[in-house]
Design a protein around this motif. Structure first.
Motif, PDB file in Angstrom:
ATOM      1  N   LYS A  99      -7.413   3.057 -10.938  1.00 23.69           N
ATOM      2  CA  LYS A  99      -7.869   1.721 -10.382  1.00 23.69           C
ATOM      3  C   LYS A  99      -8.270   1.946  -9.164  1.00 23.69           C
ATOM      4  N   MET A 100      -9.129   0.869  -8.784  1.00 19.17           N
ATOM      5  CA  MET A 100      -9.621   0.872  -7.397  1.00 19.17           C
ATOM      6  C   MET A 100      -8.719   0.694  -6.365  1.00 19.17           C
ATOM      7  N   ARG A 101      -8.637   1.612  -5.505  1.00 21.18           N
ATOM      8  CA  ARG A 101      -7.699   1.527  -4.420  1.00 21.18           C
ATOM      9  C   ARG A 101      -8.106   2.213  -2.972  1.00 21.18           C
ATOM     10  N   GLU A 102      -7.609   1.773  -2.201  1.00 22.31           N
ATOM     11  CA  GLU A 102      -7.771   2.572  -0.742  1.00 22.31           C
ATOM     12  C   GLU A 102      -7.124   3.618  -0.429  1.00 22.31           C
ATOM     13  N   ILE A 103      -7.603   4.866  -0.166  1.00 18.29           N
ATOM     14  CA  ILE A 103      -6.733   5.979   0.081  1.00 18.29           C
ATOM     15  C   ILE A 103      -6.960   6.402   1.673  1.00 18.29           C
ATOM     16  N   PHE A 104      -5.936   6.810   2.331  1.00 18.83           N
ATOM     17  CA  PHE A 104      -6.057   6.994   3.586  1.00 18.83           C
ATOM     18  C   PHE A 104      -5.389   8.502   3.817  1.00 18.83           C
ATOM     19  N   ALA A 105      -6.236   9.181   4.759  1.00 21.53           N
ATOM     20  CA  ALA A 105      -5.824  10.450   4.950  1.00 21.53           C
ATOM     21  C   ALA A 105      -5.649  10.670   6.501  1.00 21.53           C
ATOM     22  N   ALA A 106      -4.276  11.026   6.943  1.00 20.97           N
ATOM     23  CA  ALA A 106      -4.156  11.128   8.250  1.00 20.97           C
ATOM     24  C   ALA A 106      -4.558  12.513   8.804  1.00 20.97           C
ATOM     25  N   ILE A 167      12.874  -3.588 -20.649  1.00 22.23           N
ATOM     26  CA  ILE A 167      11.945  -4.662 -20.084  1.00 22.23           C
ATOM     27  C   ILE A 167      11.337  -3.536 -19.007  1.00 22.23           C
ATOM     28  N   HIS A 168      10.072  -3.855 -18.881  1.00 22.90           N
ATOM     29  CA  HIS A 168       9.349  -2.793 -18.092  1.00 22.90           C
ATOM     30  C   HIS A 168       8.712  -3.832 -16.970  1.00 22.90           C
ATOM     31  N   LEU A 169       9.152  -3.759 -15.714  1.00 20.29           N
ATOM     32  CA  LEU A 169       8.728  -4.354 -14.429  1.00 20.29           C
ATOM     33  C   LEU A 169       7.974  -3.753 -13.471  1.00 20.29           C
ATOM     34  N   ASP A 170       7.154  -4.350 -12.838  1.00 18.95           N
ATOM     35  CA  ASP A 170       6.225  -3.777 -11.622  1.00 18.95           C
ATOM     36  C   ASP A 170       6.276  -4.698 -10.572  1.00 18.95           C
ATOM     37  N   ILE A 171       6.256  -3.996  -9.354  1.00 14.84           N
ATOM     38  CA  ILE A 171       6.154  -4.763  -8.076  1.00 14.84           C
ATOM     39  C   ILE A 171       4.532  -5.138  -7.800  1.00 14.84           C
ATOM     40  N   ARG A 172       4.297  -6.404  -7.604  1.00 11.80           N
ATOM     41  CA  ARG A 172       2.967  -6.695  -7.123  1.00 11.80           C
ATOM     42  C   ARG A 172       2.571  -6.152  -5.635  1.00 11.80           C
ATOM     43  N   SER A 173       1.235  -5.356  -5.917  1.00 12.02           N
ATOM     44  CA  SER A 173       0.601  -4.671  -4.577  1.00 12.02           C
ATOM     45  C   SER A 173       1.652  -4.248  -3.687  1.00 12.02           C
ATOM     46  N   PHE A 174       2.544  -3.268  -4.318  1.00  7.15           N
ATOM     47  CA  PHE A 174       3.618  -2.808  -3.783  1.00  7.15           C
ATOM     48  C   PHE A 174       3.480  -2.203  -2.387  1.00  7.15           C
ATOM     49  N   PHE A 175       2.641  -1.095  -2.049  1.00  5.00           N
ATOM     50  CA  PHE A 175       2.425  -0.537  -0.737  1.00  5.00           C
ATOM     51  C   PHE A 175       1.819  -1.381   0.218  1.00  5.00           C
ATOM     52  N   VAL A 176       1.078  -2.359  -0.148  1.00  7.95           N
ATOM     53  CA  VAL A 176       0.215  -3.208   0.777  1.00  7.95           C
ATOM     54  C   VAL A 176       1.397  -4.296   1.082  1.00  7.95           C
ATOM     55  N   SER A 177       2.404  -4.773   0.401  1.00  3.47           N
ATOM     56  CA  SER A 177       3.310  -5.625   0.618  1.00  3.47           C
ATOM     57  C   SER A 177       4.623  -5.139   1.418  1.00  3.47           C
ATOM     58  N   ILE A 178       4.914  -3.952   1.467  1.00  2.00           N
ATOM     59  CA  ILE A 178       5.886  -3.611   2.174  1.00  2.00           C
ATOM     60  C   ILE A 178       6.268  -4.089   3.546  1.00  2.00           C
ATOM     61  N   ASN A 179       7.027  -4.860   4.010  1.00  2.00           N
ATOM     62  CA  ASN A 179       7.376  -5.272   5.195  1.00  2.00           C
ATOM     63  C   ASN A 179       7.689  -4.250   6.112  1.00  2.00           C
ATOM     64  N   ASP A 222     -15.646  -3.644  -0.430  1.00  2.00           N
ATOM     65  CA  ASP A 222     -15.924  -4.993  -0.374  1.00  2.00           C
ATOM     66  C   ASP A 222     -15.219  -5.208  -1.677  1.00  2.00           C
ATOM     67  N   ALA A 223     -15.211  -4.268  -2.640  1.00  2.00           N
ATOM     68  CA  ALA A 223     -14.902  -4.592  -4.211  1.00  2.00           C
ATOM     69  C   ALA A 223     -13.500  -4.752  -4.063  1.00  2.00           C
ATOM     70  N   ILE A 224     -12.653  -4.277  -3.319  1.00  2.86           N
ATOM     71  CA  ILE A 224     -11.237  -4.337  -3.562  1.00  2.86           C
ATOM     72  C   ILE A 224     -10.561  -5.696  -3.218  1.00  2.86           C
ATOM     73  N   PRO A 225      -9.755  -6.299  -3.976  1.00  5.50           N
ATOM     74  CA  PRO A 225      -9.138  -7.611  -3.731  1.00  5.50           C
ATOM     75  C   PRO A 225      -8.697  -7.369  -2.588  1.00  5.50           C
ATOM     76  N   PRO A 226      -8.757  -8.715  -1.657  1.00  2.06           N
ATOM     77  CA  PRO A 226      -8.081  -8.889  -0.560  1.00  2.06           C
ATOM     78  C   PRO A 226      -6.345  -8.427  -0.555  1.00  2.06           C
ATOM     79  N   HIS A 227      -5.736  -8.860  -1.450  1.00  3.17           N
ATOM     80  CA  HIS A 227      -4.304  -8.705  -1.512  1.00  3.17           C
ATOM     81  C   HIS A 227      -3.774  -7.367  -1.624  1.00  3.17           C
ATOM     82  N   LYS A 228      -4.770  -6.514  -2.107  1.00  2.73           N
ATOM     83  CA  LYS A 228      -4.625  -4.906  -2.144  1.00  2.73           C
ATOM     84  C   LYS A 228      -5.264  -4.092  -1.118  1.00  2.73           C
TER      85      LYS A 228
END
Length: 381
Positions: A99-106, A167-179, A222-228
């Motif tokens: 899926k489309m996602r940002e990858i960061f390399a330190a 039951i299969h559950l998934d966290i929405r936008s997990f890494f981006v949402s970690i406080n 620009d194609a990545i949804p803002p919440h991701k």
């Protein structure tokens, strides 16, 4: 400069000899405990450097660091001990598969620090984690997760003699949402070393989306949804996908949920891989109640939400789509997407390793490419 450099080398040698002596007298664990007072020692950094360069030694950044490895590690040691260390800008690109996602390399220098930090924290947290958390842990992984899930399916269904559900559950936008503040509080509460607490703050609250080096097809950003996207957060939330520390911190963050499910909900058949979790029971209503409890816990304690689109409640006989496999009590099926992705990568490697010369097919012996191919195949098998 020559005399100063010689003194630094002598200091490093003295530290190394002292550590070896400690290991001989007290054993490795005892040496590690006594080295806590100097967690940023050259020897600890050198160990982290060796781990960091594993399977990365032929990369451009690793080679640049290795040319003056001793000097670079000594500078890093001084920066850490004086608390002047700050992460360098990251490299960022976008992947489209699966899926489309940002990858960061330190930067490689920062990756050494990440390995140092995780190597220090991991022995303290590993005994706390539940057995059935399978992501980014030694002896676990995707294959271990599907084998465990299949074993759970057989147990809860009595080897197919009674009806059971999952039951299969998934966290929405997990890494981006970690406080970040919640994460820092959770980790620092169990840490007494002031240098480690300081370094935790530097790494967790660092903003990798600030002035990164963007690579690849820039229009994809620009194609990545803002919440991701980390570029759309205010740096109060979000860990960069691709950082070594992010994998470890993800397990620490969701360990609270793991403990809640096992000890409060008393779920005997629960398994998690990153933000994907599966719960099994003979009672459909029990799974629905657990889902409500988990949703409430995630919102109130972790500031996370469940992904309604990925939620699935079904009989075990339907099969559970988990970590790239369709898992049933009696057999496994590899998802078509995983098979097609592997075929696509093999064709890409074939293009890189073969060519034409006067009508004949020529095979190149490129060690770096062959090692990547071997690693990819090992991950798939």
């Amino acid at each position: 400069r020559g005399r100063g450099r010689q003194r630094q080398i002598q200091q490093w040698q003295a530290e190394l000899e002292a550590t070896v002596k400690l290991q001989q007298q007290t054993g490795f664990a005892g040496a590690c405990r006594q080295m806590d007072a100097s967690v940023f020692s050259f020897e600890n950094l050198y160990r982290a450097y060796l781990k960091c360069r594993k399977n990365k030694r032929r990369s451009k950044k690793a080679l640049e660091f290795e040319i003056n490895a001793e000097e670079n590690l000594l500078k890093l040691k001084v920066a850490l001990q004086s608390r002047t260390y700050r992460p360098l800008p990251s490299t960022c690109f976008v992947t489209e598969s699966p899926k489309m996602r940002e990858i960061f390399a330190a930067d490689f220098r920062d990756r050494v620090v990440h390995h140092l930090l995780v190597s220090y924290l991991e022995p303290k947290w590993e005994p706390i984690f539940i057995h059935d958390s399978f992501a980014c842990r030694k002896g676990k992984g995707t294959h271990g997760a599907i084998k465990r899930l299949q074993k759970f399916m057989r147990k809860v269904s009595g080897n197919g003699t009674r009806k059971a559900f999952y039951i299969h559950l998934d966290i929405r936008s997990f890494f981006v949402s970690i406080n970040k503040q919640i994460l820092f509080d959770v980790v620092s509460r169990k840490e007494g070393h002031p240098d480690i607490i300081w370094l935790l703050g530097v790494i967790i609250f660092n903003n990798p989306a600030m002035n990164p080096v963007k690579k690849g097809q820039l229009s994809l950003f620009d194609a990545i949804p803002p919440h991701k996207s980390l570029f759309q957060t205010n740096n109060k939330t979000g860990l960069p996908i691709g950082y070594y520390t992010s994998q470890f911190f993800a397990n620490v963050y969701l360990n609270q949920l793991d403990q809640f499910v096992e000890h409060q909900l008393k779920c005997s058949y629960y398994i998690r891989y990153v933000d994907d979790m599966v719960l099994l029971s003979t009672k459909r209503k029990e799974l629905e109640n657990w889902e409500k409890e988990i949703r409430s816990f995630c919102q109130s304690r972790l500031a996370l939400g469940l992904n309604k689109g990925q939620r699935r409640l079904a009989p075990l006989t339907n099969g559970c789509n988990f970590v790239g496999y369709v898992v049933r009590p009696t057999h496994l099926l590899v998802r078509n997407r995983c098979v097609n992705n592997l075929k696509s990568k093999i064709r890409k490697f074939e293009t890189e390793l073969t060519g034409k010369w006067h009508g004949a097919t020529v095979v190149k012996y490129d060690v770096a490419i062959i090692e990547k191919l071997g690693l990819r195949l090992a991950q798939a098998i």
